[in-house]
Write an enzyme that holds these catalytic residues in place. Structure first.
Site, PDB file in Angstrom:
ATOM      1  CB  SER A 179      13.157  25.121 -31.976  1.00 22.68           C
ATOM      2  OG  SER A 179      14.507  25.308 -32.289  1.00 22.68           O
ATOM      3  CG  HIS A 207      10.274  22.240 -29.597  1.00 21.20           C
ATOM      4  ND1 HIS A 207       9.671  23.366 -29.095  1.00 21.20           N
ATOM      5  CD2 HIS A 207      11.577  22.568 -29.815  1.00 21.20           C
ATOM      6  CE1 HIS A 207      10.562  24.344 -29.043  1.00 21.20           C
ATOM      7  NE2 HIS A 207      11.724  23.882 -29.471  1.00 21.20           N
ATOM      8  CE  LYS A 238      11.381  25.047 -25.335  1.00 18.17           C
ATOM      9  NZ  LYS A 238      12.678  24.667 -25.824  1.00 18.17           N
TER      10      LYS A 238
HETATM   11  C1  LIG Z   1      14.008  25.274 -25.387  1.00 20.28           C
HETATM   12  C2  LIG Z   1      15.005  24.328 -25.919  1.00 20.28           C
HETATM   13  C3  LIG Z   1      16.085  23.911 -25.140  1.00 20.28           C
HETATM   14  C4  LIG Z   1      16.419  24.538 -23.818  1.00 20.28           C
HETATM   15  O1  LIG Z   1      15.585  24.104 -22.809  1.00 20.28           O
HETATM   16  P1  LIG Z   1      15.384  25.036 -21.534  1.00 20.28           P
HETATM   17  O2  LIG Z   1      14.844  24.130 -20.493  1.00 20.28           O
HETATM   18  O3  LIG Z   1      14.466  26.117 -21.948  1.00 20.28           O
HETATM   19  O4  LIG Z   1      16.750  25.564 -21.178  1.00 20.28           O
HETATM   20  C5  LIG Z   1      16.905  22.918 -25.641  1.00 20.28           C
HETATM   21  N1  LIG Z   1      16.687  22.395 -26.870  1.00 20.28           N
HETATM   22  C6  LIG Z   1      15.690  22.804 -27.654  1.00 20.28           C
HETATM   23  C7  LIG Z   1      15.503  22.183 -28.998  1.00 20.28           C
HETATM   24  C8  LIG Z   1      14.814  23.787 -27.210  1.00 20.28           C
HETATM   25  O5  LIG Z   1      13.834  24.217 -27.999  1.00 20.28           O
END
Ligand SMILES: *Cc1c(COP(=O)(O)O)cnc(C)c1O
Length: 385
Positions: A179, A207, A238
């Site tokens: 990320s 992602h 996302k």
């Molecule tokens: C955003 C994210 C999460 C968490 O997901 P949410 O649904 O926002 O709680 C988990 N792993 C990664 C790599 C992320 O970027």
């Protein structure tokens, strides 16, 4: 001294280190442009990679879902909070990512903090990439298994750790797209090690879902990996533009997670209207080759438009960090860009290693070529080499 008085000095320490976090309030959203404190700025912070978060089809699905199901699920899934909408979304998600079954959770944080402990426990071992998301770290700690972290992407070190381990059960844990760097994990090599050492492989595709693979089917389909030892985690807040998350895998394994994952069991089911909206989002993702091509064009445009390409990282994804170095410089640069009407987050330690503070540009199909060009011009003007 009352118990809360010690917070004063803790806050003072945060302020002194420049690490106090503050939220900016979005007053209006118009696609990739938002209004903050009366100013319209272009948002380069969001993970809405396909620009679906305010898509009319999702709004319609949410309205229809609310009309059909009401608002709350009323109970946990295992009691009486599991609706046909959830069931349908789970089948659609599993099929979409090429797995036998899927289980919907309220958030990705909850998937990751719940599933590791369902698979391994005390005396077992978790092998985790050092740059994994915090939720995977927390899930590992909750499992009480021995947590071994390998240097980012370092397959040779991981191999040695696995060979030296006598843990009865082993689990390899990785983000697919990291990320803060935007690079992609060497999943085929990780899968080969999982096979060789009889380990679980958990891939967090937060992602990658919607972005990677044919029709956005995610990282496993991108590499053609399918196995009962692999668990796929996709998040829906996302690229899908909604909210929620799921884990997918072989039927028996997913059934086991339903029995054991505490963050699934001890929480109210997500509103069924969200499950309806998620199905609408999968339709848009599936038909989204145009959106994916546009965002890929924007990635190439930004990378070729910067005067200092050595500041870029080895990322082909919509996450495009621009290395700055010092914390103050990164924060100052982000503030200057904001003055230019460009909202880009500065990321500092401990989120990234010391000395690698950076701007983290997130591109979206909602951006225009002109907006990305404006960003490149601004960074070129403001970034002192
Ligand atoms: C955003 C994210 C999460 C968490 O997901 P949410 O649904 O926002 O709680 C988990 N792993 C990664 C790599 C992320 O970027």
């Amino acid at each position: 001294m009352a118990i809360w008085d010690s917070l004063d000095s803790e806050f003072a320490a945060l302020d002194a280190a420049g690490l106090r976090r503050r939220r900016r309030t979005i007053d209006e959203r118009h696609g990739a442009e938002v209004v903050i404190d009366g100013r319209r700025v272009i948002n380069f912070c969001a993970n809405d990679y396909l620009g679906l978060a305010d898509h009319p089809a999702l709004v319609e699905a949410a309205i229809a879902g609310a009309k059909g199901w009401g608002m709350g699920a009323g109970a946990s899934h295992l009691v009486s909070g599991h609706f046909a909408a959830h069931e349908h979304a789970e089948r659609r998600l599993a099929e979409f990512v090429g797995c036998d079954a899927a289980l919907l959770f309220s958030t990705g944080y909850m998937v990751n903090s719940g599933i590791v402990a369902a698979l391994v426990g005390r005396g077992d071992a978790v092998f985790a990439d050092r740059l994994n998301h915090a939720s995977l770290v927390d899930g590992s700690l909750l499992s009480r298994a021995d947590l071994r972290r390998y240097p980012h992407g370092d397959i040779a070190t991981l191999e040695r750790m696995l060979a030296e381990s006598s843990a009865p059960r082993k689990l390899i844990l990785t983000d697919s797209v990291f990320s803060m760097d935007g690079d992609i994990a060497p999943l085929p090599a990780l899968f080969a090690l999982a096979e060789r050492f009889d380990a679980w492989l958990v891939v967090d595709d937060a992602h990658g879902f919607g972005v990677l693979g044919p029709q956005g089917r995610g990282a496993l389909q991108h590499y053609g990996i399918r196995s009962p030892r692999v668990l796929y985690v996709g998040t829906l807040g996302k690229a899908a533009g909604v909210y929620g998350a799921f884990v997918a895998g072989a039927t028996q394994v997913v059934e086991w997670l339903m029995q054991k994952a505490r963050t699934y069991i001890f929480t109210t089911g997500a509103p069924p209207l969200l499950a309806e909206t998620i199905c609408a989002a999968i339709d848009l993702i599936e038909a989204g080759d145009g959106r994916r091509a546009h965002v890929a064009e924007l990635v190439a445009r930004l990378r070729s438009g910067l005067d200092h390409p050595e500041r870029l990282m080895a990322s082909t994804t919509p996450i495009q960090p621009v290395l700055v170095g010092a914390n103050d410089a990164a924060v100052a640069l982000a503030a200057q860009l904001f003055e230019d009407g460009l909202w880009v987050p500065a990321i500092r330690p401990p989120t990234v290693p010391a000395g690698t503070a950076r701007l983290r540009v997130s591109l979206s199909a909602a951006h225009t070529v002109e907006q990305v060009d404006a960003l490149a011009v601004s960074i070129n003007r403001r970034l002192v080499p």
